[in-house]
Design a protein around this motif. Structure first.
Motif, short mmCIF file in Angstrom:
data_model
loop_
_atom_site.label_atom_id
_atom_site.label_comp_id
_atom_site.label_asym_id
_atom_site.label_seq_id
_atom_site.Cartn_x
_atom_site.Cartn_y
_atom_site.Cartn_z
N LEU A 152 -22.11 -13.18 -21.66
CA LEU A 152 -22.11 -13.91 -20.38
C LEU A 152 -20.77 -13.77 -19.68
O LEU A 152 -20.72 -13.54 -18.46
CB LEU A 152 -22.43 -15.39 -20.61
CG LEU A 152 -23.82 -15.74 -21.14
CD1 LEU A 152 -24.00 -17.26 -21.16
CD2 LEU A 152 -24.92 -15.10 -20.31
N HIS A 153 -19.69 -13.90 -20.44
CA HIS A 153 -18.36 -13.75 -19.84
C HIS A 153 -18.17 -12.34 -19.29
O HIS A 153 -17.60 -12.16 -18.20
CB HIS A 153 -17.27 -14.07 -20.86
CG HIS A 153 -17.16 -15.53 -21.20
ND1 HIS A 153 -17.00 -16.52 -20.26
CD2 HIS A 153 -17.19 -16.18 -22.40
CE1 HIS A 153 -16.94 -17.71 -20.84
NE2 HIS A 153 -17.06 -17.52 -22.15
N GLN A 154 -18.66 -11.35 -20.02
CA GLN A 154 -18.55 -9.97 -19.54
C GLN A 154 -19.33 -9.79 -18.24
O GLN A 154 -18.85 -9.16 -17.30
CB GLN A 154 -19.07 -9.00 -20.61
CG GLN A 154 -18.85 -7.53 -20.25
CD GLN A 154 -19.27 -6.59 -21.37
OE1 GLN A 154 -19.55 -7.01 -22.50
NE2 GLN A 154 -19.34 -5.31 -21.07
N ALA A 155 -20.53 -10.37 -18.18
CA ALA A 155 -21.35 -10.27 -16.97
C ALA A 155 -20.70 -10.99 -15.79
O ALA A 155 -20.77 -10.53 -14.64
CB ALA A 155 -22.74 -10.83 -17.22
N LYS A 156 -20.03 -12.11 -16.07
CA LYS A 156 -19.38 -12.88 -15.01
C LYS A 156 -18.23 -12.09 -14.39
O LYS A 156 -17.96 -12.24 -13.18
CB LYS A 156 -18.88 -14.21 -15.58
CG LYS A 156 -18.19 -15.12 -14.57
CD LYS A 156 -19.15 -15.70 -13.56
CE LYS A 156 -18.47 -16.74 -12.66
NZ LYS A 156 -19.39 -17.25 -11.61
N HIS A 157 -17.58 -11.27 -15.17
CA HIS A 157 -16.35 -10.63 -14.69
C HIS A 157 -16.49 -9.12 -14.49
O HIS A 157 -15.49 -8.44 -14.23
CB HIS A 157 -15.21 -10.93 -15.67
CG HIS A 157 -14.90 -12.39 -15.79
ND1 HIS A 157 -15.25 -13.15 -16.89
CD2 HIS A 157 -14.32 -13.24 -14.91
CE1 HIS A 157 -14.87 -14.41 -16.68
NE2 HIS A 157 -14.30 -14.49 -15.50
N SER A 158 -17.72 -8.59 -14.59
CA SER A 158 -17.93 -7.15 -14.41
C SER A 158 -18.68 -6.89 -13.12
O SER A 158 -19.75 -7.47 -12.89
CB SER A 158 -18.73 -6.58 -15.59
OG SER A 158 -18.04 -6.74 -16.80
N PRO A 159 -18.16 -6.01 -12.26
CA PRO A 159 -18.87 -5.69 -11.00
C PRO A 159 -20.23 -5.06 -11.29
O PRO A 159 -20.39 -4.30 -12.24
CB PRO A 159 -17.93 -4.69 -10.32
CG PRO A 159 -16.61 -4.85 -10.99
CD PRO A 159 -16.90 -5.29 -12.39
N SER A 160 -21.21 -5.39 -10.47
CA SER A 160 -22.52 -4.75 -10.56
C SER A 160 -22.45 -3.39 -9.89
O SER A 160 -22.11 -3.30 -8.70
CB SER A 160 -23.59 -5.61 -9.89
OG SER A 160 -24.81 -4.89 -9.80
N GLY A 161 -22.75 -2.34 -10.63
CA GLY A 161 -22.79 -1.02 -10.04
C GLY A 161 -24.13 -0.73 -9.39
O GLY A 161 -24.28 0.28 -8.69
N ARG A 162 -25.10 -1.60 -9.60
CA ARG A 162 -26.46 -1.34 -9.16
C ARG A 162 -26.85 -2.08 -7.89
O ARG A 162 -27.72 -1.64 -7.14
CB ARG A 162 -27.44 -1.71 -10.28
CG ARG A 162 -27.28 -0.86 -11.53
CD ARG A 162 -28.08 -1.38 -12.71
NE ARG A 162 -29.46 -1.70 -12.33
CZ ARG A 162 -30.41 -0.79 -12.13
NH1 ARG A 162 -30.13 0.50 -12.23
NH2 ARG A 162 -31.64 -1.15 -11.82
N TYR A 163 -26.23 -3.22 -7.63
CA TYR A 163 -26.65 -4.05 -6.51
C TYR A 163 -25.47 -4.49 -5.65
O TYR A 163 -24.33 -4.57 -6.13
CB TYR A 163 -27.37 -5.31 -7.01
CG TYR A 163 -28.71 -5.03 -7.63
CD1 TYR A 163 -29.87 -4.97 -6.85
CD2 TYR A 163 -28.83 -4.83 -9.00
CE1 TYR A 163 -31.11 -4.71 -7.42
CE2 TYR A 163 -30.07 -4.58 -9.58
CZ TYR A 163 -31.20 -4.52 -8.79
OH TYR A 163 -32.43 -4.26 -9.35
N MET A 164 -25.77 -4.81 -4.39
CA MET A 164 -24.82 -5.45 -3.49
C MET A 164 -25.46 -6.68 -2.88
O MET A 164 -26.69 -6.83 -2.90
CB MET A 164 -24.39 -4.49 -2.38
CG MET A 164 -23.65 -3.25 -2.88
SD MET A 164 -22.99 -2.25 -1.52
CE MET A 164 -21.51 -3.21 -1.11
N ILE A 165 -24.64 -7.57 -2.37
CA ILE A 165 -25.10 -8.78 -1.71
C ILE A 165 -25.09 -8.57 -0.20
O ILE A 165 -24.13 -8.05 0.35
CB ILE A 165 -24.17 -9.96 -2.05
CG1 ILE A 165 -24.23 -10.28 -3.54
CG2 ILE A 165 -24.54 -11.20 -1.24
CD1 ILE A 165 -25.58 -10.73 -4.03
N LEU A 166 -26.15 -8.97 0.46
CA LEU A 166 -26.18 -8.95 1.91
C LEU A 166 -26.02 -10.36 2.45
O LEU A 166 -26.65 -11.30 1.95
CB LEU A 166 -27.51 -8.37 2.42
CG LEU A 166 -27.74 -8.44 3.94
CD1 LEU A 166 -28.44 -7.18 4.42
CD2 LEU A 166 -28.58 -9.67 4.31
N THR A 167 -25.18 -10.54 3.44
CA THR A 167 -25.11 -11.81 4.15
C THR A 167 -25.38 -11.53 5.62
O THR A 167 -24.89 -10.55 6.18
CB THR A 167 -23.73 -12.48 4.00
OG1 THR A 167 -22.73 -11.63 4.56
CG2 THR A 167 -23.41 -12.75 2.54
#
Length: 454
Positions: free
Chosen positions: A130-145
């Motif tokens: 969980l800690h690794q997921a919290k601090h690792s950038p997603s290479g697969r997705y981006m957020i749209l606002t």
């Protein structure tokens, strides 16, 4: 009530829209051609290697004003990947849940255990993931606002971590449609299935990140305790001063991700990201957890869902499990089951836009999913509601937002957990006797009124 809250929101009307998008589908070309069919092995959706095809999805009339969760993802794309066989993912590069291997032909299965039944090593591996997921950038997705999806170019894509991607997806789904309390994943028949897909999604993303294909989300059986027995430094952090997580826990450093930190009243300083907050049992209205008797009452409900298929439904298994319909011996509850657990934790978990920031969220929903599976096994004759009374976003044939590839809300009906690659292990020990909750930290400060839609 602006989010169609399960639990609580505060503040003013929120107009912007936010969600995740596959990174290859955020390019100007993809948006201009309205196509989300990334190249895989040199061809769109891996067509040349027999994985899938770039296909149009059926056109439906768009509502006015546009809300891109209804008729997902028609506002942005006319064509998306349709994967063949056991292939899955927005580009058909992954395997369906329950399958693995280079050609997705090998069965894969994990057994989700109750969190307190994990060995020390299993618990430490889960928490470190969980800690690794919290601090690792997603290479697969981006957020749209976007403040308004009807205005061309009025959107911005942002990078995000693997865990925060999951947070945003829940925030996005829980946001109510204009002029109603309805949303894509709550207060209706899609509620439990949307969250099943949500857990499978983050499980797979963390497997991809860590390389541990046997990573799974345990469940937290809150009927085995009369307090938050995992709100300790051994698990997800003890409760410190003002509801902050104890400073000796790594979770005390987690920051709450939300686009509206200046509006959501979870801390007094809105200048920067908030910290996780928990004050379990300190809200005088929501001071207890659901009991085994509450579960029995819910599981004895014969019908999956009933008209009008919303929070007012009666004699509805879905609505009882969600927590809007109270058990017959309700103990004067103002919320029950799923909703009550959120409210009992009295902090980040109690606010819809921020709830998934607290890692206890996923364990809570894993147990809700376990109860769903038990009920489905006992009610083989049940069906997903097919009615115009169901909100359009949650109707049987509507696509489940914001997932790729496209899946209808009733797609997972009839696909049991075994077929999806997991099962639930019963407790190794008998149910423990109720324990005293011990000393907890002082209640957190909330600067605006908590509201629960009941």
């Amino acid at each position: 009530m602006h989010h169609g809250s399960l639990y609580c929101v505060c503040g003013s009307h929120m107009t912007s829209v936010d969600a995740q998008f596959p990174r290859p589908c955020t390019t100007p070309e993809a948006l201009q051609t309205r196509t989300c069919c990334p190249l895989l092995n040199g061809s769109p959706c891996g067509f040349s290697s027999g994985r899938g095809v770039c296909a149009p999805h059926p056109a439906r009339d768009l509502p006015k004003p546009v809300d891109y969760r209804v008729n997902w993802p028609r506002v942005f794309y006319d064509s998306v990947c349709t994967c063949w066989g056991n292939y899955d993912g927005y580009d058909c590069s992954q395997c369906l849940p329950g399958w693995t291997g280079s050609q997705c032909l090998q069965r894969h299965h994990v057994e989700r255990k109750e969190i307190t039944d994990l060995s020390d090593s299993e618990r430490e591996t889960f928490i470190s993931s969980l800690h690794q997921a919290k601090h690792s950038p997603s290479g697969r997705y981006m957020i749209l606002t976007s403040n308004d999806t009807t205005v061309v170019g009025n959107s911005v894509f942002h990078n995000t971590s693997v865990y925060d991607l999951y947070v945003w997806m829940h925030y996005y789904s829980a946001k109510s449609y204009a002029g109603s309390e309805n949303n894509a994943a709550h207060r209706g028949p899609a509620f439990i299935f949307w969250h099943r897909v949500f857990l499978l999604f983050i499980e797979r993303e963390i497997r991809e990140l860590t390389g541990n294909q046997d990573f799974y989300i345990p469940y937290w059986d809150w009927t085995r305790t009369n307090h938050c027995n995992i709100c300790t430094n051994e698990y997800f952090g003890g409760v410190g001063q003002d509801g902050r997580i104890d400073s000796t826990s790594q979770f005390s450093k987690w920051k709450v991700r939300s686009p509206y930190l200046g509006i959501i009243c979870i801390h007094s300083d809105a200048a920067g990201p908030a910290h996780l907050i928990r004050n379990p049992g300190k809200d005088p209205v929501y001071k207890t957890l659901p009991t085994a008797a509450d579960v029995e009452d819910t599981m004895a409900t014969a019908l999956f869902d009933t008209p009008p298929f919303d929070k007012t439904s009666r004699k509805s298994f879905r609505n009882k499990l969600e927590g809007f319909e109270f058990p017959s011996d309700s103990r004067d509850l103002n919320a029950s089951m799923h909703n009550l657990v959120h409210r009992y934790l009295n902090g980040t978990m109690s606010l819809v836009p921020t709830a998934a920031n607290d890692p206890i969220f996923m364990l809570h929903h894993s147990f809700v999913d376990k109860l769903l599976e038990t009920w489905l096994q006992d009610h083989g004759e049940a069906t997903y509601p097919d009615s115009d009374h169901v909100h359009p976003a949650q109707r049987a044939q509507a696509y489940m937002a914001p997932f790729f590839p496209l899946r209808t809300n009733n797609y997972y009906w009839g696909r049991d957990t075994q077929s999806l690659g997991y099962s639930y292990k019963e407790h190794s020990l008998s149910r423990p006797a109720a324990r005293n909750s011990g000393t907890r930290g002082a209640a957190g400060r909330h600067d605006c009124k908590n509201i629960l839609n009941n």
